[in-house]
Motif scaffolding. Structure first.
Motif, PDB file in Angstrom:
ATOM      1  N   SER A  76       0.805  -1.252   0.044  1.00 45.16           N
ATOM      2  CA  SER A  76      -0.124  -0.043  -0.301  1.00 45.16           C
ATOM      3  C   SER A  76       0.866   1.221   0.042  1.00 45.16           C
ATOM      4  CB  SER A  76      -0.913  -0.005   1.115  1.00 45.16           C
ATOM      5  OG  SER A  76      -0.214   0.083   2.405  1.00 45.16           O
ATOM      6  N   HIS A  77       0.347   2.204  -0.863  1.00 42.67           N
ATOM      7  CA  HIS A  77       1.193   3.546  -0.781  1.00 42.67           C
ATOM      8  C   HIS A  77       0.446   4.607  -0.143  1.00 42.67           C
ATOM      9  CE1 HIS A  77      -1.487   4.402  -3.864  1.00 42.67           C
ATOM     10  NE2 HIS A  77      -1.488   3.463  -4.563  1.00 42.67           N
ATOM     11  N   GLY A  78      -0.662   4.340   0.196  1.00 45.51           N
ATOM     12  CA  GLY A  78      -1.351   5.543   0.705  1.00 45.51           C
ATOM     13  C   GLY A  78      -1.800   6.290  -0.252  1.00 45.51           C
ATOM     14  N   ILE A  79      -2.240   7.760   0.276  1.00 53.05           N
ATOM     15  CA  ILE A  79      -3.164   8.648  -0.689  1.00 53.05           C
ATOM     16  C   ILE A  79      -2.103   9.854  -1.344  1.00 53.05           C
ATOM     17  CG2 ILE A  79      -4.875  10.342  -0.801  1.00 53.05           C
ATOM     18  CD1 ILE A  79      -6.382   8.625   0.895  1.00 53.05           C
ATOM     19  N   GLY A  80      -1.934   9.944  -2.462  1.00 52.23           N
ATOM     20  CA  GLY A  80      -1.356  11.150  -3.127  1.00 52.23           C
ATOM     21  C   GLY A  80      -0.098  10.571  -3.862  1.00 52.23           C
ATOM     22  N   PRO A  81       0.346  11.708  -4.530  1.00 52.94           N
ATOM     23  CA  PRO A  81       1.502  11.369  -5.527  1.00 52.94           C
ATOM     24  C   PRO A  81       3.021  11.506  -4.552  1.00 52.94           C
ATOM     25  CG  PRO A  81       0.739  13.710  -5.731  1.00 52.94           C
ATOM     26  CD  PRO A  81      -0.460  12.854  -5.135  1.00 52.94           C
ATOM     27  N   ASP A  82       2.994  12.279  -3.466  1.00 51.67           N
ATOM     28  CA  ASP A  82       4.092  12.354  -2.695  1.00 51.67           C
ATOM     29  C   ASP A  82       4.332  11.036  -2.137  1.00 51.67           C
ATOM     30  OD1 ASP A  82       1.623  12.811  -1.340  1.00 51.67           O
ATOM     31  OD2 ASP A  82       2.273  13.679   0.302  1.00 51.67           O
ATOM     32  N   ASN A  83       3.444  10.229  -2.030  1.00 52.11           N
ATOM     33  CA  ASN A  83       3.851   8.950  -1.320  1.00 52.11           C
ATOM     34  C   ASN A  83       4.401   8.052  -2.468  1.00 52.11           C
ATOM     35  OD1 ASN A  83       2.789   9.706   1.063  1.00 52.11           O
ATOM     36  ND2 ASN A  83       1.303   8.056   1.221  1.00 52.11           N
ATOM     37  N   ILE A  84       3.886   8.315  -3.646  1.00 46.67           N
ATOM     38  CA  ILE A  84       4.346   7.378  -4.860  1.00 46.67           C
ATOM     39  C   ILE A  84       5.796   8.024  -4.978  1.00 46.67           C
ATOM     40  CG2 ILE A  84       4.262   7.125  -7.276  1.00 46.67           C
ATOM     41  CD1 ILE A  84       2.115   5.726  -5.776  1.00 46.67           C
ATOM     42  N   ASP A  85       6.360   9.089  -4.726  1.00 45.70           N
ATOM     43  CA  ASP A  85       7.789   9.471  -4.764  1.00 45.70           C
ATOM     44  C   ASP A  85       8.564   8.474  -4.007  1.00 45.70           C
ATOM     45  OD1 ASP A  85       9.813  11.207  -5.809  1.00 45.70           O
ATOM     46  OD2 ASP A  85       9.743  11.749  -3.875  1.00 45.70           O
ATOM     47  N   ILE A  86       7.944   8.353  -2.667  1.00 40.71           N
ATOM     48  CA  ILE A  86       8.548   7.557  -1.521  1.00 40.71           C
ATOM     49  C   ILE A  86       8.677   6.166  -2.092  1.00 40.71           C
ATOM     50  CG2 ILE A  86       8.479   6.696   0.508  1.00 40.71           C
ATOM     51  CD1 ILE A  86       7.309   9.545   1.549  1.00 40.71           C
ATOM     52  N   VAL A  87       7.432   5.659  -2.358  1.00 38.04           N
ATOM     53  CA  VAL A  87       7.460   4.087  -2.786  1.00 38.04           C
ATOM     54  C   VAL A  87       8.161   3.723  -3.853  1.00 38.04           C
ATOM     55  CG1 VAL A  87       5.975   2.134  -3.248  1.00 38.04           C
ATOM     56  CG2 VAL A  87       5.234   3.817  -1.414  1.00 38.04           C
ATOM     57  N   ALA A  88       8.014   4.186  -4.875  1.00 39.90           N
ATOM     58  CA  ALA A  88       8.746   4.219  -6.213  1.00 39.90           C
ATOM     59  C   ALA A  88      10.258   4.093  -6.073  1.00 39.90           C
ATOM     60  CB  ALA A  88       8.439   4.912  -7.252  1.00 39.90           C
TER      61      ALA A  88
END
Length: 290
Positions: A76-88
């Motif tokens: 799970s990445h949570g909500i929002g594009p900032d979290n995608i920056d972290i996860v990716a």
């Protein structure tokens, strides 16, 4: 001389895991399903044949296992594009950085990441329950603008046409348009999913044209988006994560795409909050084809 990544640039926990996700490099699988809701990871993992590990850290919940004899994981990445920056970024580090030497590995490892989410339709004919693939994703979030090579992976003509049509507000981040991995779209989508052009918004309310109490700076933006067409392509739906995932994936050399189940139609102003059965069907199809 190879660059040694400073401790402050890539934080590795004392137990050898990556900072936010708390995953070890040897836990990483090549096939990854991504979801927003940490609770949805359990639902996805119900389809696994076996479970080999589970990690909980903040909004990042990971279960690894096997499906049809091959390793797979859901995070799970949570909500929002900032979290995608972290996860990716952290998934890529687990794949392509030697955590002992802090150097990029000589051999690149390619990950396949498919995000399964929910979304709101911007077109009257894309009804609730329809699965829509972000064949092209339009980032209103600005994440990709911070990385070198942004223009090399973006569809600049599409971007310019969209900015011109919407009279893009200069106070907002410049949008970018990125393609999903074509082979992945064909394999996952087949003939029972809509090929869409999906906006990744930077928020849920005002950034997606929702007016609750605060008036909108550009109240006619959604109307302009609904009317926009570029080389036969319409804007199909809103969500919040597909563009940074597909953009960062292209820059990092990974295969990425997003497919969303439509749970609201912004044009018709209707919504289905009881969408979980439809999500189960979509998850089952994606896992089978991944």
């Amino acid at each position: 001389m190879a660059r040694i990544i400073p401790d402050s640039e890539l934080i590795i926990n004392s137990d050898g895991t990556v900072f936010h996700l708390h995953l070890h490099p040897d836990q990483l699988t090549d096939r990854i399903i991504m979801v927003g809701d940490p609770a949805r990871v359990n639902m996805v993992a119900e389809y696994f044949d076996t479970r080999t590990f589970e990690v909980l850290s903040r909004e990042f919940h990971t279960i690894g296992g096997t499906y049809q004899g091959k390793p797979i994981m859901c995070i799970s990445h949570g909500i929002g594009p900032d979290n995608i920056d972290i996860v990716a970024t952290e998934l890529d580090a687990l794949a392509n950085v030697d955590f002992k030497t802090r150097e990029v590995k000589d051999t690149h490892r390619t990950l396949t990441m498919v995000r399964i989410g929910t979304s709101g339709s911007l077109q009257p004919d894309i009804t609730i329950g329809t699965p829509v693939i972000a064949e092209k994703s339009i980032g209103f979030d600005g994440v990709l603008n911070y990385y070198e090579g942004r223009d090399d992976v973006a569809d600049l003509d599409f971007q310019h046409a969209l900015c011109h049509h919407t009279d893009w507000n200069p106070n907002w981040a410049k949008p970018y348009v990125v393609d999903a991995d074509a082979e992945l779209v064909q394999r996952i989508g087949q003939d029972d999913m809509v090929r869409g052009n999906t906006i990744s918004a930077v928020g849920f309310y005002g950034p997606q044209g929702r007016y609750v109490r605060l008036p909108l700076a550009n109240p006619d933006l959604n109307r302009r988006l609904e009317e926009f067409e570029y080389k036969g392509r319409r804007i199909t739906n809103y969500e919040m994560e597909s563009a940074p995932l597909q953009g960062l994936g292209r820059l990092m050399g990974h295969k990425c795409m997003t497919v969303c189940s439509i749970i609201a139609n912004r044009f018709r102003e209707d919504v289905n909050p009881n969408y979980k059965s439809g999500m189960r069907d979509l998850v089952a199809r994606v896992i089978e084809r991944l």
